[in-house]
Design a protein around this motif. Structure first.
Motif, PDB file in Angstrom:
ATOM      1  N   THR A 148       6.375 -13.743 -12.835  1.00 23.95           N
ATOM      2  CA  THR A 148       4.974 -13.326 -12.845  1.00 23.95           C
ATOM      3  C   THR A 148       4.832 -11.829 -12.537  1.00 23.95           C
ATOM      4  OG1 THR A 148       4.743 -14.025 -10.537  1.00 23.95           O
ATOM      5  CG2 THR A 148       4.117 -15.608 -12.227  1.00 23.95           C
ATOM      6  N   GLY A 149       5.710 -11.314 -11.668  1.00 28.37           N
ATOM      7  CA  GLY A 149       5.658  -9.891 -11.370  1.00 28.37           C
ATOM      8  C   GLY A 149       5.987  -9.044 -12.588  1.00 28.37           C
ATOM      9  N   ASN A 150       7.020  -9.424 -13.311  1.00 30.84           N
ATOM     10  CA  ASN A 150       7.385  -8.698 -14.528  1.00 30.84           C
ATOM     11  C   ASN A 150       6.256  -8.751 -15.555  1.00 30.84           C
ATOM     12  OD1 ASN A 150       9.969  -9.472 -13.140  1.00 30.84           O
ATOM     13  ND2 ASN A 150      10.846  -8.266 -14.809  1.00 30.84           N
ATOM     14  N   ALA A 151       5.627  -9.922 -15.690  1.00 30.96           N
ATOM     15  CA  ALA A 151       4.556 -10.064 -16.672  1.00 30.96           C
ATOM     16  C   ALA A 151       3.368  -9.175 -16.308  1.00 30.96           C
ATOM     17  CB  ALA A 151       4.129 -11.530 -16.763  1.00 30.96           C
ATOM     18  N   LEU A 152       3.004  -9.134 -15.017  1.00 39.53           N
ATOM     19  CA  LEU A 152       1.887  -8.286 -14.600  1.00 39.53           C
ATOM     20  C   LEU A 152       2.232  -6.814 -14.798  1.00 39.53           C
ATOM     21  CD1 LEU A 152      -0.846  -7.764 -13.357  1.00 39.53           C
ATOM     22  CD2 LEU A 152       0.176  -8.091 -11.086  1.00 39.53           C
ATOM     23  N   ALA A 153       3.440  -6.420 -14.434  1.00 41.22           N
ATOM     24  CA  ALA A 153       3.849  -5.029 -14.629  1.00 41.22           C
ATOM     25  C   ALA A 153       3.795  -4.651 -16.103  1.00 41.22           C
ATOM     26  CB  ALA A 153       5.248  -4.819 -14.073  1.00 41.22           C
ATOM     27  N   ASN A 154       4.201  -5.560 -16.969  1.00 45.84           N
ATOM     28  CA  ASN A 154       4.150  -5.286 -18.407  1.00 45.84           C
ATOM     29  C   ASN A 154       2.711  -5.128 -18.899  1.00 45.84           C
ATOM     30  OD1 ASN A 154       6.931  -5.364 -18.651  1.00 45.84           O
ATOM     31  ND2 ASN A 154       6.999  -7.519 -19.228  1.00 45.84           N
ATOM     32  N   VAL A 180       3.053  -3.998  -7.652  1.00 49.35           N
ATOM     33  CA  VAL A 180       3.510  -5.265  -8.224  1.00 49.35           C
ATOM     34  C   VAL A 180       4.872  -5.565  -7.610  1.00 49.35           C
ATOM     35  CG1 VAL A 180       4.061  -6.534 -10.315  1.00 49.35           C
ATOM     36  CG2 VAL A 180       2.297  -4.744 -10.371  1.00 49.35           C
ATOM     37  N   PRO A 181       4.956  -6.558  -6.721  1.00 49.18           N
ATOM     38  CA  PRO A 181       6.225  -6.819  -6.042  1.00 49.18           C
ATOM     39  C   PRO A 181       7.114  -7.796  -6.804  1.00 49.18           C
ATOM     40  CG  PRO A 181       4.523  -8.181  -5.072  1.00 49.18           C
ATOM     41  CD  PRO A 181       3.860  -7.367  -6.172  1.00 49.18           C
ATOM     42  N   HIS A 234       0.842   2.166 -11.782  1.00 48.93           N
ATOM     43  CA  HIS A 234       1.166   1.144 -10.794  1.00 48.93           C
ATOM     44  C   HIS A 234       2.580   1.375 -10.299  1.00 48.93           C
ATOM     45  CE1 HIS A 234       2.821  -0.348 -14.582  1.00 48.93           C
ATOM     46  NE2 HIS A 234       3.666  -1.074 -13.864  1.00 48.93           N
ATOM     47  N   TRP A 235       2.919   0.707  -9.217  1.00 48.77           N
ATOM     48  CA  TRP A 235       4.286   0.693  -8.732  1.00 48.77           C
ATOM     49  C   TRP A 235       4.830  -0.720  -8.904  1.00 48.77           C
ATOM     50  CZ3 TRP A 235       1.303   3.626  -4.865  1.00 48.77           C
ATOM     51  CH2 TRP A 235       1.580   5.002  -4.930  1.00 48.77           C
ATOM     52  N   ALA A 236       5.819  -0.882  -9.738  1.00 48.14           N
ATOM     53  CA  ALA A 236       6.496  -2.170  -9.906  1.00 48.14           C
ATOM     54  C   ALA A 236       7.783  -2.104  -9.095  1.00 48.14           C
ATOM     55  CB  ALA A 236       6.794  -2.433 -11.378  1.00 48.14           C
ATOM     56  N   LEU A 237       7.888  -2.938  -8.069  1.00 48.90           N
ATOM     57  CA  LEU A 237       8.977  -2.840  -7.105  1.00 48.90           C
ATOM     58  C   LEU A 237       9.932  -4.017  -7.196  1.00 48.90           C
ATOM     59  CD1 LEU A 237       6.975  -1.793  -3.893  1.00 48.90           C
ATOM     60  CD2 LEU A 237       7.919  -0.317  -5.693  1.00 48.90           C
TER      61      LEU A 237
END
Length: 211
Positions: free
Chosen positions: A175-181, A163-164, A190-193
């Motif tokens: 959107t990246g933060n929401a997907l990582a959450n 998740v970039p 997952h890797w949230a970068l």
């Protein structure tokens, strides 16, 4: 493999250690194929910095190898490094499928024949599955740009999603933060970068470098 949220993140030194002295590097910019007015500028934005670092970049345009995987394999095998820039992950995945890059690149990686460096879409496409990325990348761009339906399976070269753009000004809607959450809540590894972070796999060892 050198996988980032944005270009080298904060770890060009790691990239340089993996690639050795700057030399030829294949640049794949097909994640930008749905941006006809901006594609040339997007490609130039990769070529110029790589040249300034001493590399000799050449575009390998997957559109030229539609249905010609053997020729693509021969071309990519000439490069010690391939650089896959960001854009629309679904468009990139479709062009991988049309050209056979989705088979060729995993084979070259398995043979330890090149270094794969990708950021944003170029990193995400290696995941097992692309579901969830539709919140940031539009699958509807695939059919007009590529002439096929979206492919939702990633290449499966890595064992979890990337998740970039976590906490990034390039992702103002978060959107990246929401997907990582969502992935964290589901217990999905997952890797949230952030744009400074990099995931590196060298042999069997995988390491996260944070900013």
């Amino acid at each position: 493999m050198f996988l980032a949220s944005y270009r080298f993140g904060a770890h060009y030194d790691v990239f340089a250690a993996m690639t050795g002295a700057p030399g030829p590097i294949a640049v794949i910019a097909n994640a930008c194929d749905s941006w006809p007015r901006a594609r040339d500028a997007a490609l130039t934005s990769e070529l110029v910095p790589l040249r300034e670092l001493g590399f000799r970049p050449e575009e390998v345009d997957l559109r030229e190898y539609d249905g010609r995987p053997a020729e693509l394999g021969d071309r990519l095998a000439r490069f010690p490094v391939v650089w896959v820039r960001g854009g629309n992950t679904f468009v990139l995945r479709a062009q991988f499928a049309r050209s056979g890059a989705d088979r060729i690149l995993p084979e070259l990686l398995e043979a330890d024949a090149l270094v794969y460096a990708g950021y944003s879409a170029g990193a995400c496409v290696l995941s097992p599955d692309l579901h969830g990325l539709e919140t940031s990348d539009d699958p509807g761009e695939v059919q007009p740009a590529c002439g096929i339906d979206p492919v939702w399976a990633g290449l499966g070269v890595i064992d979890r999603p990337i998740v970039p753009h976590l906490d990034s000004p390039t992702d103002p809607e978060g959107t990246g933060n929401a997907l990582a959450n969502r992935l964290a809540a589901a217990g999905t590894p997952h890797w949230a970068l952030t744009d400074a972070d990099v995931v590196v796999r060298d042999g069997k060892e995988t390491r996260l470098y944070t900013g």
